[in-house]
Design a protein around this motif. Structure first.
Motif, PDB file in Angstrom:
ATOM      1  N   GLU A 197      -1.991   0.973  12.428  1.00  0.00           N
ATOM      2  CA  GLU A 197      -2.833   2.035  12.974  1.00  0.00           C
ATOM      3  C   GLU A 197      -2.046   2.871  13.987  1.00  0.00           C
ATOM      4  O   GLU A 197      -1.126   2.346  14.653  1.00  0.00           O
ATOM      5  CB  GLU A 197      -4.058   1.421  13.665  1.00  0.00           C
ATOM      6  CG  GLU A 197      -4.972   0.630  12.746  1.00  0.00           C
ATOM      7  CD  GLU A 197      -5.839   1.515  11.849  1.00  0.00           C
ATOM      8  OE1 GLU A 197      -5.684   2.764  11.885  1.00  0.00           O
ATOM      9  OE2 GLU A 197      -6.665   0.952  11.123  1.00  0.00           O
ATOM     10  N   PRO A 198      -2.405   4.185  14.118  1.00  0.00           N
ATOM     11  CA  PRO A 198      -3.387   4.935  13.335  1.00  0.00           C
ATOM     12  C   PRO A 198      -2.785   5.435  12.024  1.00  0.00           C
ATOM     13  O   PRO A 198      -1.697   6.007  12.000  1.00  0.00           O
ATOM     14  CB  PRO A 198      -3.748   6.105  14.252  1.00  0.00           C
ATOM     15  CG  PRO A 198      -2.510   6.322  15.067  1.00  0.00           C
ATOM     16  CD  PRO A 198      -1.875   4.964  15.251  1.00  0.00           C
ATOM     17  N   ILE A 241       0.831  -1.205   0.000  1.00  0.00           N
ATOM     18  CA  ILE A 241       0.000   0.000   0.000  1.00  0.00           C
ATOM     19  C   ILE A 241       0.867   1.257   0.000  1.00  0.00           C
ATOM     20  O   ILE A 241       2.038   1.234   0.398  1.00  0.00           O
ATOM     21  CB  ILE A 241      -0.941   0.048   1.222  1.00  0.00           C
ATOM     22  CG1 ILE A 241      -0.144   0.057   2.531  1.00  0.00           C
ATOM     23  CG2 ILE A 241      -1.934  -1.098   1.184  1.00  0.00           C
ATOM     24  CD1 ILE A 241      -1.004   0.282   3.768  1.00  0.00           C
ATOM     25  N   VAL A 242       0.247   2.335  -0.479  1.00  0.00           N
ATOM     26  CA  VAL A 242       0.815   3.669  -0.287  1.00  0.00           C
ATOM     27  C   VAL A 242       0.265   4.151   1.049  1.00  0.00           C
ATOM     28  O   VAL A 242      -0.929   4.401   1.193  1.00  0.00           O
ATOM     29  CB  VAL A 242       0.410   4.618  -1.429  1.00  0.00           C
ATOM     30  CG1 VAL A 242       0.958   6.021  -1.170  1.00  0.00           C
ATOM     31  CG2 VAL A 242       0.912   4.087  -2.763  1.00  0.00           C
ATOM     32  N   TYR A 243       1.149   4.264   2.009  1.00  0.00           N
ATOM     33  CA  TYR A 243       0.735   4.397   3.409  1.00  0.00           C
ATOM     34  C   TYR A 243       1.052   5.774   3.962  1.00  0.00           C
ATOM     35  O   TYR A 243       2.129   6.344   3.697  1.00  0.00           O
ATOM     36  CB  TYR A 243       1.468   3.323   4.214  1.00  0.00           C
ATOM     37  CG  TYR A 243       1.339   3.419   5.714  1.00  0.00           C
ATOM     38  CD1 TYR A 243       0.128   3.169   6.352  1.00  0.00           C
ATOM     39  CD2 TYR A 243       2.459   3.737   6.496  1.00  0.00           C
ATOM     40  CE1 TYR A 243       0.025   3.243   7.734  1.00  0.00           C
ATOM     41  CE2 TYR A 243       2.366   3.793   7.874  1.00  0.00           C
ATOM     42  CZ  TYR A 243       1.151   3.556   8.494  1.00  0.00           C
ATOM     43  OH  TYR A 243       1.053   3.615   9.857  1.00  0.00           O
ATOM     44  N   ALA A 275      -5.549  11.113  17.004  1.00  0.00           N
ATOM     45  CA  ALA A 275      -6.704  11.076  16.112  1.00  0.00           C
ATOM     46  C   ALA A 275      -6.931  12.414  15.422  1.00  0.00           C
ATOM     47  O   ALA A 275      -7.349  12.461  14.259  1.00  0.00           O
ATOM     48  CB  ALA A 275      -7.950  10.666  16.906  1.00  0.00           C
ATOM     49  N   ASP A 276      -6.655  13.511  16.110  1.00  0.00           N
ATOM     50  CA  ASP A 276      -6.857  14.841  15.509  1.00  0.00           C
ATOM     51  C   ASP A 276      -5.955  15.039  14.303  1.00  0.00           C
ATOM     52  O   ASP A 276      -6.368  15.612  13.286  1.00  0.00           O
ATOM     53  CB  ASP A 276      -6.596  15.937  16.549  1.00  0.00           C
ATOM     54  CG  ASP A 276      -7.669  15.974  17.634  1.00  0.00           C
ATOM     55  OD1 ASP A 276      -8.778  15.445  17.378  1.00  0.00           O
ATOM     56  OD2 ASP A 276      -7.400  16.522  18.718  1.00  0.00           O
ATOM     57  N   PRO A 327      -9.340   2.761   4.635  1.00  0.00           N
ATOM     58  CA  PRO A 327      -9.010   2.116   5.911  1.00  0.00           C
ATOM     59  C   PRO A 327      -8.002   0.986   5.722  1.00  0.00           C
ATOM     60  O   PRO A 327      -7.876   0.404   4.643  1.00  0.00           O
ATOM     61  CB  PRO A 327     -10.357   1.578   6.396  1.00  0.00           C
ATOM     62  CG  PRO A 327     -11.170   1.411   5.144  1.00  0.00           C
ATOM     63  CD  PRO A 327     -10.739   2.519   4.232  1.00  0.00           C
ATOM     64  N   LEU A 328      -7.304   0.673   6.793  1.00  0.00           N
ATOM     65  CA  LEU A 328      -6.286  -0.379   6.774  1.00  0.00           C
ATOM     66  C   LEU A 328      -6.891  -1.714   7.211  1.00  0.00           C
ATOM     67  O   LEU A 328      -7.848  -1.757   7.983  1.00  0.00           O
ATOM     68  CB  LEU A 328      -5.134  -0.016   7.709  1.00  0.00           C
ATOM     69  CG  LEU A 328      -4.406   1.300   7.397  1.00  0.00           C
ATOM     70  CD1 LEU A 328      -3.461   1.650   8.532  1.00  0.00           C
ATOM     71  CD2 LEU A 328      -3.666   1.205   6.074  1.00  0.00           C
ATOM     72  N   THR A 329      -6.321  -2.792   6.740  1.00  0.00           N
ATOM     73  CA  THR A 329      -6.707  -4.130   7.209  1.00  0.00           C
ATOM     74  C   THR A 329      -5.697  -4.696   8.199  1.00  0.00           C
ATOM     75  O   THR A 329      -5.935  -5.749   8.789  1.00  0.00           O
ATOM     76  CB  THR A 329      -6.852  -5.101   6.022  1.00  0.00           C
ATOM     77  OG1 THR A 329      -5.590  -5.212   5.347  1.00  0.00           O
ATOM     78  CG2 THR A 329      -7.911  -4.608   5.041  1.00  0.00           C
ATOM     79  N   ASN A 330      -4.573  -4.020   8.366  1.00  0.00           N
ATOM     80  CA  ASN A 330      -3.548  -4.457   9.304  1.00  0.00           C
ATOM     81  C   ASN A 330      -3.531  -3.506  10.501  1.00  0.00           C
ATOM     82  O   ASN A 330      -3.072  -2.359  10.389  1.00  0.00           O
ATOM     83  CB  ASN A 330      -2.183  -4.461   8.624  1.00  0.00           C
ATOM     84  CG  ASN A 330      -1.095  -5.032   9.516  1.00  0.00           C
ATOM     85  OD1 ASN A 330      -1.271  -5.201  10.719  1.00  0.00           O
ATOM     86  ND2 ASN A 330       0.053  -5.330   8.931  1.00  0.00           N
ATOM     87  N   PRO A 331      -4.039  -3.944  11.655  1.00  0.00           N
ATOM     88  CA  PRO A 331      -4.094  -3.044  12.821  1.00  0.00           C
ATOM     89  C   PRO A 331      -2.727  -2.622  13.322  1.00  0.00           C
ATOM     90  O   PRO A 331      -2.619  -1.639  14.053  1.00  0.00           O
ATOM     91  CB  PRO A 331      -4.850  -3.875  13.864  1.00  0.00           C
ATOM     92  CG  PRO A 331      -4.655  -5.287  13.452  1.00  0.00           C
ATOM     93  CD  PRO A 331      -4.584  -5.270  11.957  1.00  0.00           C
TER      94      PRO A 331
END
Length: 220
Positions: free
Chosen positions: A147-148, A112-114, A121-122, A140-144
């Motif tokens: 995150e974030p 992915i381009v990440y 969160a802000d 959204p990501l599928t790999n926690p």
């Protein structure tokens, strides 16, 4: 004359006896039958008839209502073997056996381009707004473990992801994105809950800490 009347009474009594006893039914005369032995003979295992108690009736009624309630299919993953073992123990304590399952699925490699990880969160909300102005969608990501953060596109090869990052850099001025592997190729464990009721979904709130950050999503 008296003898004639006596004879009439005797005949009338005899006819009434024959009628009431069904002796004249072959001729179309006779009282309506008060029992139906032919239906009793047609009964199948009458000894299996069970009269339910109020508690049993309420239990059967509740089960019938649960069976007819709207259901939803959810899934989450991937889980490695250790994560699956933790999730399995939590599921066994929260849901009935058979209402969930783990499937082994072959996952292809995904790049992915990440953008991330964001400090809070802000900061992520601010970046999403900036991208929206540029008509770019933060996925959204599928790999926690990432995150974030979010993705600007997923690809089967590192080269394809790198080409997309180069395009975004030159045409859109993206400077803080990078190419990362979101998922390695191999067999993974996928959790599937094929027919959840609303009541069962509420119970899942208690086991979310055991899902290793994986999010439950609609199947398919």
């Amino acid at each position: 004359m008296l003898r004639f009347l006596v004879l009439i009474l005797i005949l009338a009594n005899g006819l009434y006896f024959a009628w009431s006893d069904g002796l004249l039914r072959a001729y179309g005369y006779g009282p309506a039958p008060q029992s139906e032995p032919q239906r009793a003979a047609q009964q199948i295992r009458p000894e299996s008839l069970h009269v339910m108690s109020p508690a049993e009736f309420n239990r059967v009624k509740s089960q019938a209502q649960a069976d007819s309630a709207p259901k939803e299919c959810l899934q989450a993953g991937p889980f490695d073997d250790a994560q699956m073992a933790v999730a399995r123990r939590a599921l066994e304590s929260a849901l009935a056996q058979g209402s969930w399952q783990f499937d082994s699925v072959h996952m292809s490699e995904r790049w992915i381009v990440y953008m991330g990880k964001f400090p809070n969160a802000d900061a992520m909300v601010k970046k999403r707004a900036e991208l929206a102005v540029m008509n770019l969608v933060a996925q959204p990501l599928t790999n926690p473990d990432l995150e974030p953060g979010f993705s600007l596109g997923g690809f089967d090869t590192q080269a394809a992801a790198a080409a997309e990052l180069s395009r975004l850099t030159s045409q859109r001025g993206i400077r803080t994105a990078k190419v990362v592997r979101e998922r390695a190729q191999g067999d993974q464990n996928q959790l599937k809950l094929p027919a959840l009721t609303a009541e069962q979904k509420n119970r899942l709130n208690d086991i979310k800490p055991a899902l290793a950050g994986r999010t439950l999503k609609p199947c398919g």
